[in-house]
Design an enzyme around this catalytic site. Structure first.
Site, short mmCIF file in Angstrom:
data_model
loop_
_atom_site.label_atom_id
_atom_site.label_comp_id
_atom_site.label_asym_id
_atom_site.label_seq_id
_atom_site.Cartn_x
_atom_site.Cartn_y
_atom_site.Cartn_z
CB SER A 68 38.42 33.85 21.31
OG SER A 68 37.16 34.77 20.41
CB THR A 117 38.18 40.67 22.82
OG1 THR A 117 38.11 40.42 24.16
CG2 THR A 117 39.41 40.11 22.50
CE LYS A 144 34.85 43.67 24.54
NZ LYS A 144 33.81 43.10 25.27
CG ASP A 175 29.37 42.55 24.50
OD1 ASP A 175 29.21 41.51 23.78
OD2 ASP A 175 30.34 42.89 25.15
N GLY A 180 28.04 42.96 39.41
CA GLY A 180 29.23 43.53 38.86
C GLY A 180 29.11 44.92 38.12
N GLY A 205 31.74 46.08 35.85
CA GLY A 205 32.72 46.13 34.69
C GLY A 205 31.92 46.59 33.57
N GLY A 206 32.81 46.23 32.34
CA GLY A 206 32.38 46.50 30.79
C GLY A 206 31.19 45.96 30.46
CG LEU A 220 26.58 38.57 30.54
CD1 LEU A 220 25.24 38.60 31.05
CD2 LEU A 220 27.26 40.01 30.64
CE1 TYR A 255 31.87 33.91 26.91
CE2 TYR A 255 32.29 31.69 26.54
CZ TYR A 255 32.78 33.27 26.24
OH TYR A 255 33.92 33.65 25.94
P1 NAP Z 1 35.59 43.51 34.02
O1 NAP Z 1 35.53 44.79 33.34
O2 NAP Z 1 36.73 43.23 34.35
O3 NAP Z 1 34.72 43.56 35.18
C1 NAP Z 1 34.42 42.57 36.05
C2 NAP Z 1 33.41 42.70 37.28
O4 NAP Z 1 33.39 41.35 38.02
C3 NAP Z 1 33.78 43.77 38.13
O5 NAP Z 1 32.74 44.28 38.48
C4 NAP Z 1 34.65 43.03 39.30
O6 NAP Z 1 34.16 43.56 40.65
C5 NAP Z 1 33.66 41.76 39.45
N1 NAP Z 1 34.47 40.24 39.77
C6 NAP Z 1 35.53 39.93 39.40
N2 NAP Z 1 36.04 38.78 40.06
C7 NAP Z 1 35.20 38.80 41.00
C8 NAP Z 1 35.16 37.96 42.26
N3 NAP Z 1 35.86 36.90 42.39
N4 NAP Z 1 34.06 38.39 43.05
C9 NAP Z 1 33.21 39.11 42.98
N5 NAP Z 1 33.11 40.07 41.99
C10 NAP Z 1 34.06 39.89 40.91
O7 NAP Z 1 34.85 42.15 32.97
P2 NAP Z 1 33.69 42.31 32.08
O8 NAP Z 1 34.38 42.80 30.55
O9 NAP Z 1 32.67 43.12 32.37
O10 NAP Z 1 33.17 40.78 31.86
C11 NAP Z 1 32.70 40.23 32.86
C12 NAP Z 1 32.37 38.69 32.51
O11 NAP Z 1 31.32 38.82 31.61
C13 NAP Z 1 33.45 37.92 32.03
O12 NAP Z 1 33.10 36.60 32.32
C14 NAP Z 1 33.00 37.68 30.47
O13 NAP Z 1 33.43 36.45 29.92
C15 NAP Z 1 31.38 37.72 30.54
N6 NAP Z 1 30.85 38.51 29.36
C16 NAP Z 1 30.01 37.55 28.72
C17 NAP Z 1 29.59 37.87 27.37
C18 NAP Z 1 28.54 36.83 26.44
O14 NAP Z 1 28.56 37.10 25.41
N7 NAP Z 1 27.92 35.81 27.23
C19 NAP Z 1 29.86 39.15 26.94
C20 NAP Z 1 30.82 40.00 27.54
C21 NAP Z 1 31.12 39.64 28.82
P3 NAP Z 1 35.38 44.65 41.30
O15 NAP Z 1 34.70 45.91 40.61
O16 NAP Z 1 35.31 44.73 42.75
O17 NAP Z 1 36.65 44.50 40.68
#
Ligand code: NAP
Length: 290
Positions: free
Chosen positions: A22, A69, A73, A109, A133, A135-136, A232, A234
């Site tokens: 983090s 985190t 969450k 977020d 995507g 996810g969360g 998203l 970074y």
């Molecule tokens: P999550 O709940 O685990 O969801 C991940 C999503 O990505 C799911 O839809 C998954 O698809 C898809 N995915 C994962 N690996 C993949 C691959 N190899 N190919 C294609 N699709 C893939 O995760 P999250 O919490 O949403 O976070 C996702 C990203 O956002 C992370 O990298 C996190 O660091 C970033 N993020 C950034 C910020 C920021 O402030 N910039 C804030 C929050 C999150 P499936 O449904 O098929 O498994």
């Protein structure tokens, strides 16, 4: 780091498991130091089984607030005394304020997404958008788009199409928003969908360090020079996706902005003080370049 903690130095921090990677301790402690505030931000590695006790400890010790985190969450919602509108709709809390023993849950977020897109509001408003995507992070993005940018249609594109369908049903139920179309993430088939989107947002971890040569699509004709592409991810700041989109002439937004904006909102909730967003964005660029 200052070494002048006093009896009334307030503690804020992060709970999650694992928390090794983090950047939040850096962002908040640099801000505390720059603004000469009497706070300290500490990371706490809290496995799922200890969450309830960690929150009891927070209240007992008078800890002012936590960032939350993975993996807490969603599970943490049940322990909140009050939950903000956005956290309730998104179904996830990433910031807690301890208000004299009352735990208030927020999702900053959504603020991070909003502030990142705000400079482009006029060109995004009422347009078709694509979110990769389900996810969360996608929930925070879709919430913000519906609430603040009134898209004509949202294309949700995901590796597992059933999860995209579940997200579509979720927002139909929670926000009465019906203009969502779902797709499987199969690059040759989604070129046209991406091309006609004014805004494309990647919410998957694809392209994140160390897999920096990966991208949700490598087809440059997925992008046009009229578009905005927001990743998203970074780390790195310039992902493969942003490089490809940029070479097609699209305007790009990096995930570091969102990271700093979501932190700024949390910092304000705990301390009532502003976080120096531009300075922090620049400092983090240097940290990431190391
Ligand atoms: P999550 O709940 O685990 O969801 C991940 C999503 O990505 C799911 O839809 C998954 O698809 C898809 N995915 C994962 N690996 C993949 C691959 N190899 N190919 C294609 N699709 C893939 O995760 P999250 O919490 O949403 O976070 C996702 C990203 O956002 C992370 O990298 C996190 O660091 C970033 N993020 C950034 C910020 C920021 O402030 N910039 C804030 C929050 C999150 P499936 O449904 O098929 O498994």
């Amino acid at each position: 780091m200052k070494n002048t903690f006093r009896v009334n130095t307030q503690v804020i921090g992060l709970i999650g498991h694992p928390i090794k990677h983090s950047y939040s301790p850096f962002i908040h402690n640099v801000t505390i130091e720059l603004k000469k505030l009497d706070y300290i931000y500490l990371p706490f590695d809290v496995p799922a089984a200890n969450l309830k006790n960690a929150l009891k400890g927070m209240v007992a010790l008078g800890i002012r607030g936590f960032n939350v985190t993975i993996p807490h969450k969603e599970n943490i919602l049940q322990y909140m005394n009050e939950v903000s509108e956005e956290a309730s709709i998104i179904g996830a809390v990433n910031t807690i304020v301890n208000d004299h023993g009352k735990l208030l849950g927020y999702n900053t977020d959504a603020h991070g997404v909003h502030e990142s897109l705000l400079p482009h509001r006029d060109s995004i408003l009422g347009q078709e958008v694509s979110v990769i995507g389900s996810g969360g992070a996608a929930r925070a993005v879709v919430y913000t788009l519906i609430r603040n940018f009134k898209p004509s249609n949202i294309n949700i594109i995901n590796r597992t199409e059933q999860r995209a369908d579940a997200l579509k049903r979720y927002f139909k139920d929670k926000m009465r928003f019906e203009e969502i179309t779902t797709f499987e993430l199969f690059p040759p088939d989604i070129v046209e969908t991406l091309r006609k989107s004014k805004l494309i947002i990647n919410t998957t971890p694809v392209g994140m360090y160390p897999d920096i040569e990966d991208s949700i699509t490598t087809l440059e004709n997925s992008f046009t020079k009229e578009q905005i592409v927001f990743d998203l991810v970074y780390n790195p700041m310039q992902t493969k996706l942003l490089k490809i989109a940029s070479s097609a002439g699209a305007l790009t937004i990096d995930g570091l902005k969102m990271l700093v904006f979501q932190a700024a909102k949390a910092f304000e909730l705990w301390t009532g003080e502003e976080l120096p967003v531009e300075e922090l964005h620049k400092s983090l660029q240097l940290v990431l370049a190391d």
